[in-house]
Enzyme design. Structure first.
Site, short mmCIF file in Angstrom:
data_model
loop_
_atom_site.label_atom_id
_atom_site.label_comp_id
_atom_site.label_asym_id
_atom_site.label_seq_id
_atom_site.Cartn_x
_atom_site.Cartn_y
_atom_site.Cartn_z
N HIS A 1 6.30 17.25 -13.13
CA HIS A 1 6.37 17.51 -11.70
C HIS A 1 5.73 18.87 -11.43
O HIS A 1 5.96 19.83 -12.16
CB HIS A 1 7.85 17.49 -11.30
N ASP B 1 2.58 19.33 5.50
CA ASP B 1 2.38 18.57 4.27
C ASP B 1 1.01 17.87 4.30
O ASP B 1 0.14 18.08 3.45
CB ASP B 1 3.56 17.60 4.19
N ASP C 1 6.23 23.12 9.18
CA ASP C 1 7.50 23.80 8.93
C ASP C 1 7.24 25.08 8.15
O ASP C 1 6.12 25.34 7.72
CB ASP C 1 8.49 22.88 8.20
N LYS D 1 1.44 9.94 -6.61
CA LYS D 1 2.14 10.28 -5.37
C LYS D 1 1.09 10.74 -4.36
O LYS D 1 -0.06 10.98 -4.71
CB LYS D 1 3.15 11.41 -5.63
N ASP E 1 0.06 16.61 -0.94
CA ASP E 1 0.99 17.41 -0.13
C ASP E 1 0.55 18.87 -0.20
O ASP E 1 0.36 19.42 -1.29
CB ASP E 1 2.42 17.24 -0.68
N HIS F 1 6.21 24.67 4.31
CA HIS F 1 4.80 24.34 4.07
C HIS F 1 3.88 25.46 4.51
O HIS F 1 2.82 25.68 3.91
CB HIS F 1 4.44 23.01 4.74
N ARG G 1 3.10 14.66 -8.36
CA ARG G 1 3.32 13.85 -9.56
C ARG G 1 2.26 12.75 -9.58
O ARG G 1 1.63 12.48 -8.57
CB ARG G 1 4.71 13.21 -9.52
N CYS H 1 1.97 21.68 0.08
CA CYS H 1 2.76 22.71 -0.61
C CYS H 1 2.36 22.83 -2.08
O CYS H 1 2.52 23.88 -2.69
CB CYS H 1 4.26 22.46 -0.47
N TYR H 2 1.81 21.74 -2.65
CA TYR H 2 1.38 21.81 -4.05
C TYR H 2 0.12 22.63 -4.22
O TYR H 2 -0.30 22.91 -5.34
CB TYR H 2 1.24 20.41 -4.65
#
Lengths: 448, 685
Positions: free
Chosen positions: A218, A378, A385, A263, A266, A388, A260, A268-269
């Site tokens: 992850h 995201d 938010d 998936k 996003d 993020h 992951r 934030c990654y």
């Protein structure tokens, strides 16, 4: 079997929807004239500052679900503002310090709000927020002696840390504990004992790191695990070759990162995965050593070589008999060694270029995650938010400085996508704190 | 928030405001109870309401733990205990329904279950619901492993669960991953029903086919297929694949001067003035621990125990595919051409050859002067006379390995791969899919490697098909084209050198006269093949002169296995740094090197460095001091070059056409290479 009976699964349909939304944005971008492209790529500084400052003064009632995470809100907002190179009014600054102080437990550590139990994650958030504020008042508000007591109390005999009294144990807990101890200059062999073994047990055969043994690799945990191993000087025990391999394949056609395998992308990654590369860039000599162990055939598993080395290490370096050498000079020597790791790490010149597409990631952050009225999200279709916003901006800073050999030298114009006014402050990738704030805190705690 | 009064600027809907206000009241009551250690029913209800509204309130979870401990202290009635714990499970369940990514709630549930009063079966039913709602939730997967361990469930049952999950949704990578972890354990422990390994893996292939053929665009199945292929082709014990001198060959070693041509094939002759010749052994994989106790060499002039084996790889790990030692021969004039036998044994593998010695009179005239320059021009080379030539290509009839124990195994492996190949060929005839092509290419390569290992296999390889697939992929997926290009190059090289007929068309005889160090004047000319990487060294151990010019090489990894190399042409390639030349450090016979017209010095950051496995170490070595090469008070910035060249005895070097080259650099080269006679075609004095 009939190969044309192709029926897309739900996951596949969702993936297509996202790809379509992203590709529409990119197509629009490529169809407009150059000056319009520049405008599209512009970081909406004023709007972001406005969105962030509003959150610091006042949050709506819908934020009630984050009531146990209030130091996190402070950190996300304050760090985002610092990345943008802005500072906050002194009344807000004082309020923030006072508020965080009220979250501090008399027995050490910070809780999710006044009166709540101390918790490692909120402790990390509070310490990082105070570092970001900087200055005598903020830094001296942290009770370091009690903090050490708290961290030791959170330590499980097996080596890992628990998030709070009686709480769950995972890689997140190890990172937040070690990170806090490192910046406060209270990291010692007793806190470090067997942490490395715990992290190692979470690296999966694919190369990434899972939250706990047996789980799937992850992005967030991979960052936490690698940063922890660097901070305790044991990163050479991880299989870095396969770790790079795993992270490299998490950047997808949308240009952003997924968390992951299989998936959705996003924003934030951008930080969690992107910062892994920022760390990797300064681990060149260890990676070189590990690659040496593999040959053209490369079939012998690195793991077997490295577990051999690991068992030696755990016997010799962090043996079970910590108490006996606590009085020893070696204990203090180790302690001294730990206290410099964070600073020395950032002084290492980046021998490698970034092993991800840093311009593509900036494109995803600016065009797909950025909300025109301020804040980040995201992916297209989601709401903005503070979480993020913090991690998209942190990821953007990682990208912009990814070609710099020295952490605090300004990047070349071509490394920064969009107008040069997009340039953010550099961060320390081990702690995700603006670099000059880290230096200040490091000096402060070295002195005390 | 943050302890300041809230004054909404924007109108917020009333319901939301009411909820927030309710939460504040609950919180205040809860903290009062927690502080006063009140664990009565009403107090517990307040904490339950708080948690059902905000499951992240971990302080309340801890409070409930304290309350349970407190209330159970005097309780002995099992039903009453169970009732207390059931209430906890109920609270957790409704908290999870609000937020099933909540760490604290899952943890509280584990804590309750660990007390041992609750029904585990109920947990599985609950998990089924949650995992249906979010099949990738890692909290749920982790909790599932916890419950399975608590119930002492067998891994087989859990494996069956992953089957169910996969059949519900082929895209669920969490299920596939959990499956691979479980299956690895089961196979390793040889659990009943999971032997033989071959049968189990065959069934797994069937399962993953369903996923791939249902939705070839989804990634999960492909990842699992890679894992499965890896399980299928992972090599067993290391096997010796070739050696120099080759098995069955008759080596002529001459000393002092040139070989009298005509008697033997040039491929098996070697000149030495050091009283020794190299013995190179090459394995199918990297191996460590090669020494006189693991390898036995029967040779008249050496005691086995005295032999020192050195790994041929530029690393210190002690593992390498190629290993070398030096065998001695006595300084006798023996004109009887007596052939001394040499036998080498490693594990199940062995090879044998003979060595004949002859000294050469210095009057011998064929050789040119050692000072003469090697000219890499087309007209320096002549087609070689085929009859005399028989390059020692590794071939199966000279099988050196005892293969019996793996017979059944290899048949299954081969059938499995053949079956997969047929299936993916069929799939690709219907759809155009990148990952399908890559998988097919990998399968074909694995298959070719496998039949190559099998005795008496007479099947054609799939080189052509693999090359086409990689060419396609370069066009289809340009962002990974470098990877495909490298793979393409390795297959092409394999195709060129893997059989005698093909190899011979690339062998040329150099010049009329040649220097004495080049006792085998056959040049292998692999220029203009657009190679980006090189491989197949097991067939090239005999080469002393190699022309790789006009390719696209960015790495020469593995070249160190070619210990006999004395002349090497790497001009007009894409080598980006001296670091990329690291393998040359181990080529102690190298005299002539051409690296002109590359890209050395043109790139400030060498991004290729992390990719190849033998880059430079940062520890340059204690024996060496850069200050020794300081000239005219200017500290030279050529340490990378110095590390490569300091141990070589080059007589001829061409570096022109690289960005790094200037007068200062050439001056540095003449300092560090005192043996140099020719630099860029000019005589060095």
């Amino acid at each position: 079997m009939d190969p044309i009976s192709s029926i897309p699964t739900v996951t596949q349909r969702e993936q297509w929807t996202v790809e379509e939304m992203v590709s529409e944005i990119y197509q629009l971008f490529s169809s407009v004239p150059h000056h319009a492209q520049t405008i599209m790529l512009e970081l909406r500084r004023d709007q972001h500052i406005e969105f962030l400052t509003r959150g610091l003064r006042q949050l709506g009632p819908s934020f009630r679900v984050l009531d146990a995470n209030r130091p996190w809100l402070c950190y996300w907002i304050l760090h985002s503002i610092a990345l943008l190179g802005e500072s906050i009014f002194s009344d807000l600054e004082n309020n923030s310090i006072d508020f965080l102080n009220r979250c501090q437990d008399p027995d050490g550590g910070y809780g999710g709000g006044p009166g709540q139990l101390p918790h490692l994650a909120t402790t990390y958030a509070a310490v990082n927020a105070l570092m970001t504020l900087g200055g005598q008042k903020a830094l001296s508000s942290i009770n370091r002696d009690k903090m050490r007591t708290f961290l030791l109390r959170m330590k499980d005999p097996s080596g890992g840390f628990r998030m709070h009294d009686g709480g769950e144990m995972d890689v997140r807990a190890c990172y937040t504990a070690i990170s806090v101890a490192s910046v406060l200059n209270i990291l010692d062999p007793e806190l470090v004992e067997n942490v490395g073994n715990y992290i190692l047990s979470c690296q999966t055969y694919e190369g990434g790191i899972a939250g706990e043994p047996g789980s799937e690799a992850h992005g967030g945990y991979t960052f936490c695990g690698l940063a922890t191993m660097i901070l305790i000087n044991e990163s050479q025990r991880l299989d870095l070759r396969s770790l790079i391999d795993w992270v490299a394949f998490r950047q997808g056609v949308e240009c952003g990162f997924q968390g992951r395998a299989n998936k959705l992308v996003d924003g934030c990654y951008s930080f969690w995965q992107g910062a892994v590369f920022a760390l990797i860039q300064r681990l060149n000599s260890i990676i070189v050593e590990q690659l040496r162990a593999l040959d053209v055939g490369g079939s012998l598993s690195w793991r077997s070589i490295c577990t051999g080395a690991a068992s030696n290490l755990s016997e010799g370096e962090c043996g079970s008999d910590v108490k006996s050498y606590q009085t020893d000079e070696r204990f203090h020597a180790k302690q001294k060694e730990f206290s410099d790791i964070g600073l020395n790490f950032i002084k290492i010149p980046a021998e490698l270029g970034p092993l991800f597409h840093s311009v593509a990631l900036q494109q995803y952050i600016l065009l797909c995650s950025q909300v025109q009225d301020g804040g980040f999200r995201d992916k297209p279709g989601k709401h903005r938010d503070y979480y993020h916003t913090c991690y998209c901006l942190s990821g953007l800073a990682v990208c912009q400085y990814s070609w710099c050999k020295d952490a605090d030298s300004p990047p070349l114009p071509k490394a920064v996508l969009g107008p040069h006014s997009n340039l953010l402050e550099p961060i320390h990738p081990l702690f995700n704190v603006v670099l000059h704030r880290y230096y200040e805190a490091h000096n402060f705690f070295m002195g005390s | 928030m943050h302890g300041r009064p809230r004054k909404p600027q924007k109108p917020v809907d009333d319901a939301s405001i009411a909820k927030a206000a309710k939460l504040r009241v609950l919180q205040a009551q809860f903290f009062q109870n927690h502080h006063d250690k009140i664990y009565a029913k009403e107090a517990l209800e307040i904490s339950a309401k708080l948690l059902e509204t905000n499951p992240e309130a971990y302080t309340a979870w801890n409070y409930r733990k304290l309350a349970v401990e407190h209330n159970l202290r005097s309780e002995t009635d099992p039903d009453a205990i169970k009732a207390v714990l059931d209430e906890e499970l109920r609270v957790v369940e409704s908290a999870l329904r609000r937020n099933f990514k909540c760490y604290g709630a899952w943890h509280h549930r584990k804590w309750v279950l660990n007390k041992g009063y609750s029904s585990v079966d109920h947990e599985f039913r609950l998990l089924d619901q949650f995992q249906k709602a979010d099949s990738r939730n890692f909290h749920a997967w982790s909790y599932r492993r916890f419950v399975a361990a608590l119930k002492n469930m067998s891994e087989e049952e859990e494996l069956k669960y992953t089957t169910d999950m996969i059949e519900t949704n082929f895209s669920n990578y969490s299920a596939w991953h959990n499956r691979s972890v479980l299956l690895s354990h089961l196979l390793k422990q040889k659990i009943e029903g999971f032997t033989p390994r071959e049968k189990v893996l065959t069934e797994e292939y069937e399962l993953v086919h369903q996923a791939l053929f249902t939705d070839p665009d989804d990634q999960s199945g492909w990842f699992y297929h890679f894992w499965l292929l890896d399980q299928t082709v992972t090599p067993g014990a290391p096997v010796l694949v070739s050696s120099w001198p080759a098995h069955g060959s008759d080596l002529f070693v001459s000393f002092k001067g040139n070989l009298d041509g005509g008697v033997s094939s040039s491929f098996t002759s070697f000149c030495s003035d050091k009283g020794a010749f190299p013995l190179i052994i090459y394995f199918n994989q990297s191996v460590g621990g090669i020494n006189s106790s693991t390898v036995t060499v029967k040779h008249l002039f050496d005691k086995n125990e005295d032999l020192i084996w050195v790994p041929l790889a530029t690393n210190n790990s002690g593992n390498a595919q190629a290993w070398v030692t030096f065998l001695r021969f006595p300084d006798v004039k023996d004109d009887s051409l007596k052939a001394y036998p040499v036998e080498v044994k490693v594990g199940h593998s062995q090879c044998a050859f003979t060595v004949s010695l002859r000294s050469i009179d210095s009057k011998h005239g064929e050789g040119g002067s050692d000072m003469e320059m090697i000219v890499w021009k087309d007209d320096s080379f002549h087609a070689s006379e085929p009859l005399l030539l028989s390059p020692p290509v590794v071939s199966l009839d000279q099988a050196t390995t005892n293969k019996e124990p793996e017979q059944i195994d290899s048949r299954w492996h081969e059938e499995t791969l053949a079956n997969e190949i047929a299936l993916f060929q069929e799939l690709l005839s219907e759809i155009n899919c990148k990952i399908g092509k890559l998988t097919l290419a990998r399968l074909l390569r694995a298959h070719d490697k496998m039949i190559y290992k099998m005795p008496f296999a007479d099947e054609k390889t799939h080189s052509k098909e693999v090359l086409d697939l990689f060419s396609d992929l370069m066009k289809l997926d340009p962002s990974h084209s470098r990877y495909y290009k490298d793979e393409h190059s390795l297959v092409l090289m394999e195709q060129v050198v893997s059989n005698r007929e093909s190899l011979l068309t690339y062998c040329w005889k150099y010049g009329e006269a040649h220097p004495s160090y080049l006792c085998n004047p056959i040049c292998l000319r692999l220029s203009k093949l657009s190679l980006s990487r090189i491989g197949s060294f097991e067939n090239l151990l005999w080469v002393q002169m190699l022309d790789l010019s006009h390719n696209e090489l960015w790495s020469i990894e593995g070249l160190e296995a070619m210990q006999l190399l004395s002349c090497l042409n790497l001009s007009n390639n894409k080598l980006r740094s001296f670091t990329a030349l690291e393998p040359l450090k181990l080529l102690k016979s190298l005299k002539v090197l051409n690296i002109s017209y590359n890209e050395i010095g043109a790139h400030s950051i060498d991004t290729s460095r992390y990719l190849f496995s033998s880059p430079l170490s940062h520890t340059v070595g204690d024996d060496w001091n850069i200050d020794a090469y300081v000239t005219d008070g200017v500290k030279m910035n050529y340490w990378e070059a110095a590390v490569i060249f300091k141990g070589l005895y080059l007589t001829q070097l061409d570096v022109v056409g690289n960005a790094i080259v200037d007068e200062k650099f050439n001056l540095f080269l003449t300092h560090i290479l005192p043996s140099l006679v020719w630099l860029d075609g000019d005589r060095v004095y």
